[in-house]
Write a protein that holds these residues in place. Structure first.
Motif, mmCIF file in Angstrom:
data_model
loop_
_atom_site.group_PDB
_atom_site.id
_atom_site.type_symbol
_atom_site.label_atom_id
_atom_site.label_comp_id
_atom_site.label_asym_id
_atom_site.label_seq_id
_atom_site.Cartn_x
_atom_site.Cartn_y
_atom_site.Cartn_z
ATOM 1 N N GLU A 2 63.368 -74.865 60.422
ATOM 2 C CA GLU A 2 62.061 -75.112 61.009
ATOM 3 C C GLU A 2 61.983 -74.523 62.416
ATOM 4 O O GLU A 2 60.945 -73.993 62.804
ATOM 5 C CB GLU A 2 61.759 -76.613 61.048
ATOM 6 N N ASN A 5 61.295 -70.851 62.187
ATOM 7 C CA ASN A 5 59.906 -70.666 61.789
ATOM 8 C C ASN A 5 58.967 -70.889 62.975
ATOM 9 O O ASN A 5 58.007 -70.141 63.163
ATOM 10 C CB ASN A 5 59.565 -71.612 60.630
ATOM 11 N N ILE A 6 59.240 -71.889 63.799
ATOM 12 C CA ILE A 6 58.417 -72.183 64.977
ATOM 13 C C ILE A 6 58.503 -71.018 65.961
ATOM 14 O O ILE A 6 57.499 -70.610 66.549
ATOM 15 C CB ILE A 6 58.854 -73.511 65.632
ATOM 16 N N GLU A 22 48.430 -71.896 61.031
ATOM 17 C CA GLU A 22 49.669 -71.698 61.770
ATOM 18 C C GLU A 22 49.545 -72.260 63.198
ATOM 19 O O GLU A 22 50.490 -72.864 63.713
ATOM 20 C CB GLU A 22 50.016 -70.208 61.823
ATOM 21 N N THR A 25 49.976 -75.925 62.987
ATOM 22 C CA THR A 25 51.400 -76.259 62.853
ATOM 23 C C THR A 25 52.074 -76.259 64.225
ATOM 24 O O THR A 25 52.845 -77.170 64.557
ATOM 25 C CB THR A 25 52.098 -75.246 61.926
ATOM 26 N N LEU A 26 51.777 -75.236 65.041
ATOM 27 C CA LEU A 26 52.352 -75.168 66.391
ATOM 28 C C LEU A 26 51.894 -76.346 67.246
ATOM 29 O O LEU A 26 52.693 -76.940 67.983
ATOM 30 C CB LEU A 26 51.974 -73.848 67.062
ATOM 31 N N TYR A 29 53.717 -79.473 66.234
ATOM 32 C CA TYR A 29 55.121 -79.456 66.659
ATOM 33 C C TYR A 29 55.248 -79.752 68.154
ATOM 34 O O TYR A 29 56.072 -80.558 68.557
ATOM 35 C CB TYR A 29 55.749 -78.093 66.331
#
Length: 145
Positions: A2, A5-6, A22, A25-26, A29
């Protein structure tokens, strides 16, 4: 996995090639409590974006009222038509209009002018020949002296 991917998503985010999913998602996180130590420097960006999205104003905005512009548009179009009509009319009336007699006189004048030019050219050629005769006379006088 992960974290890699980040990092990839973060690089794409700064290049401006991420999709909305996306970016979501950032944001998820970096708005969590657990962020990797090497990515902590990017956390204030996403926290600031979250806070900016939550801001609301209590100020009332009053937009100026717009006046209908139909009269001005009509006035401008009428003025433009008058200018175009004036231009076309002045061009049409500035062209010379000759009667048949005037046209015949102009044609006769052109023929006379051409004949005079031909005569002038021939006289100039004759005058050039006279300079040779004058030179001949000067040379003859020198010889017979």
């Amino acid at each position: 996995m992960e974290l890699a991917n980040i990092k990839i998503l973060l690089d794409a985010y700064f290049e401006g090639t991420t999709s909305l999913e996306e970016e979501k998602t950032l944001q998820d996180y970096f708005n969590n409590e657990t962020v990797a130590d090497d990515l902590v420097q990017y956390q204030p960006i996403f926290v600031g974006l979250k806070n900016a999205r939550a801001e609301r104003t209590s100020r009332a905005f009053k937009l100026p009222e717009s006046k209908p512009k139909t009269f001005k548009a009509w006035w401008y179009s009428a003025a433009a038509m008058l200018v175009v009509a004036f231009g076309v009319g002045s061009f049409y009336f500035s062209q010379p209009h000759y009667t048949q007699e005037e046209k015949e006189a102009l044609a006769a004048f052109e023929k006379s002018k051409n004949a005079m030019m031909l005569l002038s050219e021939n006289l100039n050629k004759g005058a050039e020949q006279l300079t040779f005769v004058k030179q001949f006379a000067i040379t003859k006088d020198k010889i017979f002296e």
